[in-house]
Scaffold this motif. Structure first.
Motif, PDB file in Angstrom:
ATOM      1  N   ARG A 101       0.825  -1.207   0.000  1.00  0.00           N
ATOM      2  CA  ARG A 101       0.000   0.000   0.000  1.00  0.00           C
ATOM      3  C   ARG A 101       0.860   1.258   0.000  1.00  0.00           C
ATOM      4  NH1 ARG A 101      -3.996  -0.436   3.315  1.00  0.00           N
ATOM      5  NH2 ARG A 101      -3.696  -2.680   3.335  1.00  0.00           N
ATOM      6  N   SER A 102       0.234   2.364  -0.395  1.00  0.00           N
ATOM      7  CA  SER A 102       0.880   3.674  -0.381  1.00  0.00           C
ATOM      8  C   SER A 102      -0.056   4.655   0.318  1.00  0.00           C
ATOM      9  CB  SER A 102       1.170   4.152  -1.814  1.00  0.00           C
ATOM     10  OG  SER A 102       1.517   5.527  -1.824  1.00  0.00           O
ATOM     11  N   GLN A 103       0.365   5.149   1.470  1.00  0.00           N
ATOM     12  CA  GLN A 103      -0.463   6.116   2.182  1.00  0.00           C
ATOM     13  C   GLN A 103      -0.615   7.405   1.386  1.00  0.00           C
ATOM     14  OE1 GLN A 103      -1.930   3.822   4.533  1.00  0.00           O
ATOM     15  NE2 GLN A 103      -2.269   5.906   5.293  1.00  0.00           N
ATOM     16  N   TRP A 104       0.378   7.730   0.565  1.00  0.00           N
ATOM     17  CA  TRP A 104       0.286   8.915  -0.273  1.00  0.00           C
ATOM     18  C   TRP A 104      -0.875   8.793  -1.252  1.00  0.00           C
ATOM     19  CZ3 TRP A 104       1.811   9.385  -5.681  1.00  0.00           C
ATOM     20  CH2 TRP A 104       1.715  10.705  -6.152  1.00  0.00           C
ATOM     21  N   VAL A 105      -0.996   7.646  -1.908  1.00  0.00           N
ATOM     22  CA  VAL A 105      -2.090   7.434  -2.850  1.00  0.00           C
ATOM     23  C   VAL A 105      -3.421   7.382  -2.118  1.00  0.00           C
ATOM     24  CG1 VAL A 105      -3.085   5.833  -4.532  1.00  0.00           C
ATOM     25  CG2 VAL A 105      -0.619   6.257  -4.530  1.00  0.00           C
ATOM     26  N   ARG A 106      -3.478   6.729  -0.989  1.00  0.00           N
ATOM     27  CA  ARG A 106      -4.723   6.604  -0.231  1.00  0.00           C
ATOM     28  C   ARG A 106      -5.232   7.964   0.254  1.00  0.00           C
ATOM     29  NH1 ARG A 106      -6.369   1.776   1.958  1.00  0.00           N
ATOM     30  NH2 ARG A 106      -7.066   2.843   3.846  1.00  0.00           N
ATOM     31  N   ASN A 107      -4.353   8.934   0.354  1.00  0.00           N
ATOM     32  CA  ASN A 107      -4.748  10.259   0.837  1.00  0.00           C
ATOM     33  C   ASN A 107      -4.881  11.290  -0.267  1.00  0.00           C
ATOM     34  OD1 ASN A 107      -4.815  10.442   3.998  1.00  0.00           O
ATOM     35  ND2 ASN A 107      -3.057   9.132   3.534  1.00  0.00           N
ATOM     36  N   TRP A 108      -4.949  10.863  -1.521  1.00  0.00           N
ATOM     37  CA  TRP A 108      -5.147  11.805  -2.620  1.00  0.00           C
ATOM     38  C   TRP A 108      -6.430  12.608  -2.405  1.00  0.00           C
ATOM     39  CZ3 TRP A 108      -3.978   8.594  -7.690  1.00  0.00           C
ATOM     40  CH2 TRP A 108      -2.587   8.525  -7.853  1.00  0.00           C
ATOM     41  N   ASN A 151     -14.303   3.521   1.001  1.00  0.00           N
ATOM     42  CA  ASN A 151     -14.182   3.308   2.441  1.00  0.00           C
ATOM     43  C   ASN A 151     -12.913   2.571   2.843  1.00  0.00           C
ATOM     44  OD1 ASN A 151     -16.505   4.544   3.633  1.00  0.00           O
ATOM     45  ND2 ASN A 151     -17.782   2.919   2.800  1.00  0.00           N
ATOM     46  N   PHE A 152     -12.478   1.609   2.036  1.00  0.00           N
ATOM     47  CA  PHE A 152     -11.384   0.743   2.453  1.00  0.00           C
ATOM     48  C   PHE A 152     -10.084   0.922   1.669  1.00  0.00           C
ATOM     49  CE2 PHE A 152     -15.334  -1.668   3.452  1.00  0.00           C
ATOM     50  CZ  PHE A 152     -15.241  -1.591   4.835  1.00  0.00           C
ATOM     51  N   CYS A 153     -10.150   1.496   0.473  1.00  0.00           N
ATOM     52  CA  CYS A 153      -8.940   1.670  -0.343  1.00  0.00           C
ATOM     53  C   CYS A 153      -8.435   3.108  -0.324  1.00  0.00           C
ATOM     54  CB  CYS A 153      -9.197   1.242  -1.787  1.00  0.00           C
ATOM     55  SG  CYS A 153      -9.567  -0.516  -1.965  1.00  0.00           S
ATOM     56  N   THR A 154      -9.141   3.991   0.346  1.00  0.00           N
ATOM     57  CA  THR A 154      -8.726   5.375   0.485  1.00  0.00           C
ATOM     58  C   THR A 154      -8.955   5.813   1.926  1.00  0.00           C
ATOM     59  OG1 THR A 154     -10.800   6.599   0.117  1.00  0.00           O
ATOM     60  CG2 THR A 154      -9.719   5.696  -1.835  1.00  0.00           C
ATOM     61  N   GLU A 155      -8.489   7.011   2.228  1.00  0.00           N
ATOM     62  CA  GLU A 155      -8.723   7.580   3.558  1.00  0.00           C
ATOM     63  C   GLU A 155      -9.779   8.682   3.496  1.00  0.00           C
ATOM     64  OE1 GLU A 155      -7.661   6.574   6.429  1.00  0.00           O
ATOM     65  OE2 GLU A 155      -6.436   4.965   5.589  1.00  0.00           O
ATOM     66  N   ALA A 156     -10.585   8.680   2.428  1.00  0.00           N
ATOM     67  CA  ALA A 156     -11.592   9.723   2.258  1.00  0.00           C
ATOM     68  C   ALA A 156     -12.622   9.726   3.384  1.00  0.00           C
ATOM     69  CB  ALA A 156     -12.293   9.563   0.911  1.00  0.00           C
ATOM     70  N   THR A 157     -12.914   8.551   3.940  1.00  0.00           N
ATOM     71  CA  THR A 157     -13.876   8.468   5.047  1.00  0.00           C
ATOM     72  C   THR A 157     -13.175   8.199   6.380  1.00  0.00           C
ATOM     73  OG1 THR A 157     -14.245   6.126   4.519  1.00  0.00           O
ATOM     74  CG2 THR A 157     -15.781   7.721   3.566  1.00  0.00           C
ATOM     75  N   ASP A 184      -0.462  -1.918  -9.988  1.00  0.00           N
ATOM     76  CA  ASP A 184       0.217  -1.104  -8.991  1.00  0.00           C
ATOM     77  C   ASP A 184      -0.734  -0.065  -8.387  1.00  0.00           C
ATOM     78  OD1 ASP A 184       3.142  -2.023  -9.216  1.00  0.00           O
ATOM     79  OD2 ASP A 184       2.586  -1.653 -11.288  1.00  0.00           O
ATOM     80  N   TYR A 185      -1.680   0.374  -9.201  1.00  0.00           N
ATOM     81  CA  TYR A 185      -2.729   1.278  -8.707  1.00  0.00           C
ATOM     82  C   TYR A 185      -3.573   0.558  -7.659  1.00  0.00           C
ATOM     83  CZ  TYR A 185      -7.405   3.397  -8.941  1.00  0.00           C
ATOM     84  OH  TYR A 185      -8.639   3.920  -8.641  1.00  0.00           O
ATOM     85  N   LEU A 186      -3.954  -0.707  -7.943  1.00  0.00           N
ATOM     86  CA  LEU A 186      -4.746  -1.483  -6.980  1.00  0.00           C
ATOM     87  C   LEU A 186      -3.952  -1.753  -5.710  1.00  0.00           C
ATOM     88  CD1 LEU A 186      -6.420  -4.135  -9.328  1.00  0.00           C
ATOM     89  CD2 LEU A 186      -7.477  -2.095  -8.352  1.00  0.00           C
ATOM     90  N   LEU A 187      -2.685  -2.108  -5.866  1.00  0.00           N
ATOM     91  CA  LEU A 187      -1.852  -2.404  -4.709  1.00  0.00           C
ATOM     92  C   LEU A 187      -1.665  -1.168  -3.825  1.00  0.00           C
ATOM     93  CD1 LEU A 187       0.923  -4.611  -6.366  1.00  0.00           C
ATOM     94  CD2 LEU A 187      -0.766  -5.372  -4.685  1.00  0.00           C
ATOM     95  N   SER A 188      -1.554   0.000  -4.439  1.00  0.00           N
ATOM     96  CA  SER A 188      -1.299   1.217  -3.670  1.00  0.00           C
ATOM     97  C   SER A 188      -2.452   1.556  -2.730  1.00  0.00           C
ATOM     98  CB  SER A 188      -1.032   2.389  -4.617  1.00  0.00           C
ATOM     99  OG  SER A 188      -2.183   2.693  -5.383  1.00  0.00           O
ATOM    100  N   GLY A 189      -3.663   1.129  -3.077  1.00  0.00           N
ATOM    101  CA  GLY A 189      -4.808   1.386  -2.219  1.00  0.00           C
ATOM    102  C   GLY A 189      -5.005   0.337  -1.139  1.00  0.00           C
ATOM    103  N   GLY A 190      -4.200  -0.714  -1.165  1.00  0.00           N
ATOM    104  CA  GLY A 190      -4.337  -1.791  -0.186  1.00  0.00           C
ATOM    105  C   GLY A 190      -4.969  -3.036  -0.761  1.00  0.00           C
ATOM    106  N   GLY A 191      -4.999  -3.140  -2.095  1.00  0.00           N
ATOM    107  CA  GLY A 191      -5.585  -4.309  -2.737  1.00  0.00           C
ATOM    108  C   GLY A 191      -4.729  -5.553  -2.589  1.00  0.00           C
ATOM    109  N   CYS A 192      -5.378  -6.696  -2.596  1.00  0.00           N
ATOM    110  CA  CYS A 192      -4.677  -7.980  -2.542  1.00  0.00           C
ATOM    111  C   CYS A 192      -5.515  -9.016  -3.270  1.00  0.00           C
ATOM    112  CB  CYS A 192      -4.417  -8.414  -1.097  1.00  0.00           C
ATOM    113  SG  CYS A 192      -5.923  -8.800  -0.163  1.00  0.00           S
ATOM    114  N   SER A 193      -4.908 -10.140  -3.562  1.00  0.00           N
ATOM    115  CA  SER A 193      -5.625 -11.219  -4.240  1.00  0.00           C
ATOM    116  C   SER A 193      -6.650 -11.829  -3.295  1.00  0.00           C
ATOM    117  CB  SER A 193      -4.643 -12.293  -4.703  1.00  0.00           C
ATOM    118  OG  SER A 193      -5.328 -13.446  -5.156  1.00  0.00           O
ATOM    119  N   VAL A 194      -7.777 -12.259  -3.857  1.00  0.00           N
ATOM    120  CA  VAL A 194      -8.836 -12.854  -3.054  1.00  0.00           C
ATOM    121  C   VAL A 194      -8.684 -14.370  -2.944  1.00  0.00           C
ATOM    122  CG1 VAL A 194     -10.506 -13.347  -4.878  1.00  0.00           C
ATOM    123  CG2 VAL A 194     -11.326 -12.634  -2.614  1.00  0.00           C
TER     124      VAL A 194
END
Length: 248
Positions: A101-108, A151-157, A184-194
């Motif tokens: 994950r990237s906190q920078w991306v999550r806080n865009w 809700n879960f891939c960003t810090e907007a909420t 890499d966009y998905l991973l930066s938000g905290g994405g992972c394989s299901v």
């Protein structure tokens, strides 16, 4: 105005009053088959809770990113594209090992605009102990899954502020992580394989304070999206309950 029903590693927050609901039949069923069923995936014949082909919300950008990578290989920037593809080979197991994950991306800032447009909000109804791990079942999928993403891939909420010490991992189709750049966009938000191995790794080998989020209806549920009608697909999708019981 809410009570919390909690299984060993699965938290279900319900808007109810009075007595807690009885034990869901799905939990009892999963408990009875937990020791006898040991499939390689969590769902019935497929990956847990998410199956089928990707929805258009992920398919479109993913195809564009793949075409862009191919185009760069035909330009003077081909060395950069070649190095990136070599990096993909080295980094191919990251989605199965908790992501990156990237906190920078999550806080865009753009995520806050997206939150306000719909709008999207998160209502906290219980504290989560950072010394435990959790499995969240998310509903609905919707056409573009904006609610879960915001809700879960960003810090907007303000997820991290509401639930300090809890790290969310949004689970999605493994095939999406084969798409260059988009992965890499998905991973930066905290994405992972299901996949079962991916979720098992997060819940058992990365310490405590982790929460995996599974959209239980999967991409198939997006086809059931009708204004004013809420439908959740659970038939043959009990793997998320078995996952919670196994790691609880």
């Amino acid at each position: 105005m809410g009570d919390v029903y909690q299984t060993p590693a699965c938290l279900s927050i319900q808007r109810v009053s009075g007595e807690l609901p009885p034990l869901p039949p799905a939990v009892a069923e999963a408990a009875s088959i937990l020791d006898s069923e040991d499939s390689s995936t969590l769902g019935g014949g497929g990956e847990p809770a998410v199956s089928g082909r990707p929805s258009s919300c992920s398919e479109g950008p993913g195809i564009f990113c793949s075409l862009l990578t191919g185009y760069l290989l035909l330009t003077r920037f081909w060395p950069l594209a070649a190095l990136y593809l070599a990096w993909l080979t080295i980094d191919r197991h990251t989605p199965e090992r908790g992501g990156r994950r990237s906190q920078w991306v999550r806080n865009w800032t753009v995520w806050r605009y997206m939150r306000d447009y719909f709008p999207i909000s998160m209502v906290k109804m219980a504290d989560l102990d950072p010394k435990r791990n959790y499995v969240f079942g998310s509903h609905p999928h919707g056409i573009m899954c904006f609610g879960t993403f915001c809700n879960f891939c960003t810090e907007a909420t303000s997820f991290s502020r509401m639930f300090p010490g809890i790290t969310p991992h949004q689970a999605t189709l493994n095939g999406l992580f084969r798409l260059p750049i988009f992965r890499d966009y998905l991973l930066s938000g905290g994405g992972c394989s299901v996949s079962r191995s991916s979720l098992g790794h997060i819940l058992s080998e990365r310490g405590t304070g982790n929460a995996v989020i599974i959209v239980v209806g999967g991409a198939a549920e997006s086809m059931a999206g009708t204004p004013g009608d809420h439908s959740v697909l659970l038939k043959d999708r009990m793997g998320f309950i078995r996952l919670a019981l196994r790691h609880g």
